[in-house]
Design a protein around this motif. Structure first.
Motif, PDB file in Angstrom:
ATOM      1  N   LEU A   5      40.709  47.347  38.518  1.00  0.00           N
ATOM      2  CA  LEU A   5      40.610  47.171  39.965  1.00  0.00           C
ATOM      3  C   LEU A   5      41.985  46.783  40.494  1.00  0.00           C
ATOM      4  CD1 LEU A   5      38.943  46.797  42.623  1.00  0.00           C
ATOM      5  CD2 LEU A   5      38.607  44.414  41.917  1.00  0.00           C
ATOM      6  N   LEU A   6      42.524  47.582  41.427  1.00  0.00           N
ATOM      7  CA  LEU A   6      43.787  47.270  42.094  1.00  0.00           C
ATOM      8  C   LEU A   6      43.481  46.626  43.436  1.00  0.00           C
ATOM      9  CD1 LEU A   6      45.762  50.592  41.440  1.00  0.00           C
ATOM     10  CD2 LEU A   6      45.724  48.531  40.030  1.00  0.00           C
ATOM     11  N   TYR A   7      44.184  45.535  43.757  1.00  0.00           N
ATOM     12  CA  TYR A   7      43.986  44.915  45.064  1.00  0.00           C
ATOM     13  C   TYR A   7      45.345  44.727  45.745  1.00  0.00           C
ATOM     14  CZ  TYR A   7      45.277  40.335  43.020  1.00  0.00           C
ATOM     15  OH  TYR A   7      45.925  39.297  42.401  1.00  0.00           O
ATOM     16  N   TYR A  63      40.979  48.838  45.409  1.00  0.00           N
ATOM     17  CA  TYR A  63      40.887  50.213  44.917  1.00  0.00           C
ATOM     18  C   TYR A  63      40.372  50.182  43.474  1.00  0.00           C
ATOM     19  CZ  TYR A  63      42.142  55.149  44.398  1.00  0.00           C
ATOM     20  OH  TYR A  63      42.106  56.495  44.217  1.00  0.00           O
ATOM     21  N   LEU A  64      39.154  50.684  43.260  1.00  0.00           N
ATOM     22  CA  LEU A  64      38.562  50.720  41.925  1.00  0.00           C
ATOM     23  C   LEU A  64      39.134  51.932  41.187  1.00  0.00           C
ATOM     24  CD1 LEU A  64      36.569  49.195  40.134  1.00  0.00           C
ATOM     25  CD2 LEU A  64      34.771  50.714  40.950  1.00  0.00           C
ATOM     26  N   LEU A  65      40.183  51.692  40.413  1.00  0.00           N
ATOM     27  CA  LEU A  65      40.900  52.783  39.751  1.00  0.00           C
ATOM     28  C   LEU A  65      40.031  53.445  38.688  1.00  0.00           C
ATOM     29  CD1 LEU A  65      43.656  54.206  39.604  1.00  0.00           C
ATOM     30  CD2 LEU A  65      44.311  52.560  37.848  1.00  0.00           C
ATOM     31  N   VAL A  95      38.554  39.955  46.836  1.00  0.00           N
ATOM     32  CA  VAL A  95      38.776  40.502  45.494  1.00  0.00           C
ATOM     33  C   VAL A  95      37.727  39.978  44.521  1.00  0.00           C
ATOM     34  CG1 VAL A  95      40.415  40.657  43.582  1.00  0.00           C
ATOM     35  CG2 VAL A  95      41.240  40.740  45.942  1.00  0.00           C
ATOM     36  N   LEU A  96      37.465  38.679  44.580  1.00  0.00           N
ATOM     37  CA  LEU A  96      36.496  38.087  43.657  1.00  0.00           C
ATOM     38  C   LEU A  96      35.079  38.579  43.953  1.00  0.00           C
ATOM     39  CD1 LEU A  96      37.862  34.426  43.505  1.00  0.00           C
ATOM     40  CD2 LEU A  96      38.176  36.248  41.841  1.00  0.00           C
ATOM     41  N   PHE A  97      34.752  38.748  45.231  1.00  0.00           N
ATOM     42  CA  PHE A  97      33.434  39.260  45.582  1.00  0.00           C
ATOM     43  C   PHE A  97      33.286  40.723  45.157  1.00  0.00           C
ATOM     44  CE2 PHE A  97      30.252  40.452  49.056  1.00  0.00           C
ATOM     45  CZ  PHE A  97      29.179  40.012  48.298  1.00  0.00           C
ATOM     46  N   CYS A  98      34.372  41.510  45.277  1.00  0.00           N
ATOM     47  CA  CYS A  98      34.346  42.898  44.811  1.00  0.00           C
ATOM     48  C   CYS A  98      34.107  42.955  43.305  1.00  0.00           C
ATOM     49  CB  CYS A  98      35.663  43.584  45.172  1.00  0.00           C
ATOM     50  SG  CYS A  98      35.776  45.303  44.651  1.00  0.00           S
TER      51      CYS A  98
END
Length: 679
Positions: free
Chosen positions: A92-94, A118-120, A162-165
């Motif tokens: 996961l890119l943030y 962005y979920l790579l 980010v943590l919730f994602c």
């Protein structure tokens, strides 16, 4: 822009396929396999994209922190696709300008759920396409796609988003996994310096992750101009382990720069590059901490028990077949095994056997005695799992040769018995102070074979004891606890072979003095052997071949073996001294044989004067008669006259053909006949 495939697979693939029945018979050193899910969360910022200045040093960094983090994820994915094919991994890119999540786009109602995330790669079992796509991104084969993907967002991303994602990814892809971990790679030690609301929201999101069983690991990146300080923000996000909660993350940074252990440096220290430092740190935490057992309580006295967990600190890695792969389709697929038992009927057919029809029996007195399932369970039942202390002895009574099996490291566990840590600590300090060890009845799990074991308190490398017991010393600095060492029974101890000398021979002082500088020149750096620097060459070669097959790459030609001695360096250091020592050894040996003529090694010709011509003729005749060619023996075999040869002739021929020579004459004749039949 080329994107990594976001796969959604049919069927429930998150269920634990390795659940074992508690009552089944298992290996005493085995443990329940736990599937692991690792999600990388990598920060995309201007500082992470900034490449280091050009340097003439070969060890200097050449990659930006973001490239180094992606290369680490790529290497870990390469390893997991072979060594742990059932574990999940995602990236996961943030902080990116573009966003990507499950089934969302710019036209989605309400906008993006997690902007600038962005979920790579999806959290799933790595496949060849994932590794190839990530490789092209890491090696900068598609510069235009990388430039578009790594465009930094105009507004900062909040850490609670980010943590919730990450929470949602774990919930959708690894909801019932026992081991779930979030690896955060960043160089920003204070993301929300001016916004207390965002800080508190991120703390709440981190608490939610820990409540769900997700462990957060931080991989901080520092530079020569900025030192990462965890006090500013991350101490509230990453939970440190405590004796009351041993399952919490063990915070163990690679490099510490101050006494309060808050300022961290990763890379650019002591000539270690950022990539190598990250690879070393991530590899050390890539394997989750899995308990060997947790059901066996430590019983100090009747009705006095404390909770402990057992861990296997060291284990010999071997190439193991974890799964079967079907190659008959377009893509290789993991095979799910299914076993069915059949019985032959009298009419020539066969039928399926049900589990209730299977019975176990032991042959005794020529008859088979059948046991029921309950009787078989009672035969293997030695009671509930327990580590029962039955006495204490001085630790010096434990010899080194008693370590014939792998020891188990035990540590307190508060879940079953509150206060276990205090009692465990008191027992540890008492045994360490009094130089005692505990004798225990050790039954790790049901159906296991009980053993008697020694309970040894561990000692760190910094121990000030002049003569510590080596069984408790740990050069790698393992935490304070107990080593549980299985003791051998009488049948496990083999006697030493008979010796020709009542007292062992001692080398003279001049030979020892010549060896001392040789040993000093061959010492490892800091006098410590680091096993992580010398990977198992056969195991790595095995994985390299599997990796090439899985990724459809060219097969490698030569393996990399870091265990090979550096002959040129050794010759440069001690070449002359080794020759001098060898000459001195020959001199001392000749003097010893001259003074002790009966001390020659067995099998060596003793100096007994000249042999007579008669003796030489007899020996020569015996040698000539014993040596038979293959054609002569074949003629004897075709006529059926092999048994007419002597035992010596048969053994000599069998030895020349690399056949076994033990057993009676008839057995050797049968082996030679079988050998001729196969030719």
């Amino acid at each position: 822009m080329s994107e990594l495939p976001l796969r959604t697979k049919d069927g429930d693939k998150n269920s634990d396929d390795n659940d074992e029945d508690e009552e089944e018979e298992v290996d005493e050193m085995g443990y329940k396999q736990v599937r692991d899910a690792v999600l990388f969360a990598i920060d995309v910022s201007k500082s992470m994209l900034k490449k280091p200045p050009v340097s003439e040093s070969r060890k200097a960094d050449s990659s930006s922190p973001l490239e180094a983090a992606l290369k680490c994820a790529y290497h870990l994915m390469q390893q997991r696709i072979i060594s742990a094919p059932k574990d999940l991994m995602g990236i996961l890119l943030y902080g990116t300008e573009t966003s990507k999540f499950y089934g969302e786009d710019e036209t989605t109602r309400g906008g993006w759920s997690f902007p600038h995330c962005y979920l790579l790669t999806d959290l799933d079992i790595p496949e060849a396409e994932d590794v190839k796509a990530l490789k092209s991104l890491v090696e900068d084969e598609d510069a235009e796609a990388a430039q578009e993907l790594f465009q930094v967002s105009s507004e900062p991303v909040s850490m609670h988003t980010v943590l919730f994602c990450a929470n949602q990814v774990f919930q959708q892809k690894a909801s019932n996994f026992t081991s779930r971990r979030l690896f955060i790679v960043t160089d920003n030690d204070n993301p929300h310096a001016d916004n207390r609301g965002f800080r508190s929201q991120a703390t709440v999101r981190a608490k939610d992750l820990y409540d769900l069983g997700v462990v957060i690991e931080l991989f901080p990146i520092s530079s020569s101009k900025h030192t990462f300080d965890t006090k500013l923000f991350w101490d509230d996000i990453v939970y440190k382990s405590s004796p009351s909660d041993p399952d919490a993350i063990m915070y163990n940074p690679t490099v510490l720069t101050d006494l309060d252990k808050t300022q961290l440096v990763t890379g650019n220290t002591d000539g270690i590059s950022l990539l190598q430092s990250l690879l070393s740190t991530i590899s050390s935490r890539a394997t989750p901490k899995r308990a060997l057992f947790s059901a066996a309580a430590l019983e100090l006295a009747p009705n006095l028990r404390i909770g402990v967990k057992g861990f296997l600190l060291y284990k010999h890695q071997k190439p193991e077949r974890s799964t079967y792969i079907y190659l008959g389709d377009e893509k290789p697929q993991i095979v799910k095994g299914q076993t069915t038992q059949y019985a032959d009927d009298f009419d020539g057919g066969s039928r399926t056997i049900q589990k209730v029809e299977v019975k176990k029996a032991y042959t005794f007195g020529g008859e088979q005695i059948v046991f029921s399932q309950d009787e078989m369970k009672s035969l293997r039942n030695f009671g509930d799992p327990v580590i029962r202390i039955i006495g204490f002895k001085p630790v010096e009574y434990l010899p080194m040769w008693a370590n014939f099996k792998t020891s188990t490291f035990i540590y307190p566990f508060e879940e079953d018995y509150v206060g276990s840590t205090r009692v465990f600590s008191a027992l540890y300090q008492k045994l360490l102070k009094s130089k005692l060890m505990g004798l225990a009845w050790f039954l790790p799990r049901r159906n296991a074979v009980p053993v008697l074991a020694a309970l040894i308190p561990t000692l760190g490398a910094e121990s000030k004891d002049e003569k510590p017991n080596q069984a408790g010393v740990s050069a790698t600095g393992c935490p304070q606890g107990f080593h549980l060492i299985p003791l051998p029974f009488a049948d496990d101890i083999r006697q030493n072979p008979p010796s020709l000398h009542e007292t062992p021979l001692r080398a003279p002082d001049e030979l020892v003095d010549k060896m001392r500088p040789i040993i000093e020149q061959l010492n490892l750096p800091k006098g410590i052997y680091d096993p992580s620097r010398y990977p198992n060459p056969s195991l790595q070669w095995h994985y390299r071949i599997l990796q090439a097959l899985a990724l459809e790459e060219d097969l490698p030609l030569t393996p990399e073996d870091k265990t090979k001695p550096k002959y040129r360096q050794i010759d440069k250091r001690i070449g002359t001294m080794a020759i001098d020592w060898g000459n001195e050894l020959n001199k001392v040996y000749k003097e010893h044989i001259a003074n002790n003529p009966n001390a020659a090694n067995l099998g060596e010709k003793r100096p007994t004067g000249r042999a007579t011509k008669t003796d030489e003729g007899v020996k020569k005749a015996k040698t000539e008669s014993a040596a038979l060619s293959e054609e002569e023996v074949r003629k004897m075999y075709e006529k059926g006259n092999l048994s007419k040869l002597t035992v010596t002739q048969l053994k000599d021929f069998a030895r020349s053909k690399k056949l076994a020579t033990d057993g009676l004459k008839a057995v050797i004749v049968e082996r030679i006949e079988t050998w001729f039949e196969s030719r």
